[in-house]
Design a protein around this motif. Structure first.
Motif, PDB file in Angstrom:
ATOM      1  N   LEU A 110      28.443 -21.256  12.712  1.00  0.00           N
ATOM      2  CA  LEU A 110      29.200 -21.806  13.917  1.00  0.00           C
ATOM      3  C   LEU A 110      29.138 -23.411  13.674  1.00  0.00           C
ATOM      4  N   TYR A 111      27.743 -23.912  13.127  1.00  0.00           N
ATOM      5  CA  TYR A 111      27.551 -25.327  12.788  1.00  0.00           C
ATOM      6  C   TYR A 111      28.723 -25.664  11.541  1.00  0.00           C
ATOM      7  N   TYR A 112      28.687 -24.923  10.703  1.00  0.00           N
ATOM      8  CA  TYR A 112      29.438 -25.287   9.554  1.00  0.00           C
ATOM      9  C   TYR A 112      30.940 -25.420   9.860  1.00  0.00           C
ATOM     10  N   LEU A 113      31.442 -24.442  10.647  1.00  0.00           N
ATOM     11  CA  LEU A 113      32.840 -24.434  11.408  1.00  0.00           C
ATOM     12  C   LEU A 113      33.157 -25.779  12.302  1.00  0.00           C
ATOM     13  N   GLY A 114      31.942 -26.074  12.825  1.00  0.00           N
ATOM     14  CA  GLY A 114      32.048 -27.256  13.744  1.00  0.00           C
ATOM     15  C   GLY A 114      32.318 -28.599  12.833  1.00  0.00           C
ATOM     16  N   ILE A 115      31.769 -28.645  11.620  1.00  0.00           N
ATOM     17  CA  ILE A 115      31.632 -29.788  10.647  1.00  0.00           C
ATOM     18  C   ILE A 115      33.093 -29.698  10.085  1.00  0.00           C
ATOM     19  N   THR A 116      33.548 -28.680   9.613  1.00  0.00           N
ATOM     20  CA  THR A 116      34.733 -28.603   8.638  1.00  0.00           C
ATOM     21  C   THR A 116      35.918 -28.809   9.428  1.00  0.00           C
TER      22      THR A 116
END
Length: 165
Positions: A110-116
């Protein structure tokens, strides 16, 4: 003094360079024949026509449909159902957005999706709800109802619908 004789003069040997060249030519000819026969005898792999790979969303639909047909919920296999639907969604995200989702924890994912920025806020919220409910069943031994399982299945399908090309 008569028994001592002078050294004989050197003998001229015939010029044999042509024999060396002939020998090298025969070796080269033999090597050429060997490689020709070896190449000719080697089985050639038949050309298999390339079947175009299915898009990520089609694979996910097929996997979700196969999961639905297995009737795991009717058999009471909730943990397996939630594990499989979660894996389908994660592998879909990996194939669709080139994210190594199956190898991340839910928080990392979820953190990675927030960044991308691949997903909008509504999609991120639905994905978070989906993954958290899957984790509750898989790891916290939560016993869901059939309606909760169906809702989770629908969330996975909606995620694929909303993010397909």
């Amino acid at each position: 003094m008569n028994d001592i004789k002078d050294v004989k003069p050197p003998i001229n040997l015939p010029d044999l360079w042509w024999l060396l060249w002939l020998l090298l030519a025969l070796i080269a000819l033999a090597a050429g024949i060997y490689f020709f026969l070896r190449y000719k005898k080697s089985p050639r792999t038949p050309v298999i026509p390339q079947v175009p790979e299915l898009p990520a969303w089609e694979k996910a639909y097929q996997q979700l449909e196969a999961l639905r047909r297995e009737n795991l919920l009717d058999k009471g296999l909730f943990k397996e159902f939630f594990t499989r639907v979660s894996d389908i969604a994660r592998f879909y995200m990996e194939n669709r957005f080139n994210i190594h989702a199956p190898h991340m924890t839910t928080e990392e994912f979820l953190y990675y999706l927030g960044i991308t920025g691949h997903l909008n806020e509504t999609q991120k919220g639905a994905l978070k709800e989906f993954l958290n409910s899957c984790d509750m069943v898989k790891f916290a031994k939560y016993a869901p109802t059939i309606n909760e399982a169906q809702k989770n299945f629908d969330l996975a399908k909606r995620l694929v619908d909303d993010t397909r090309l």
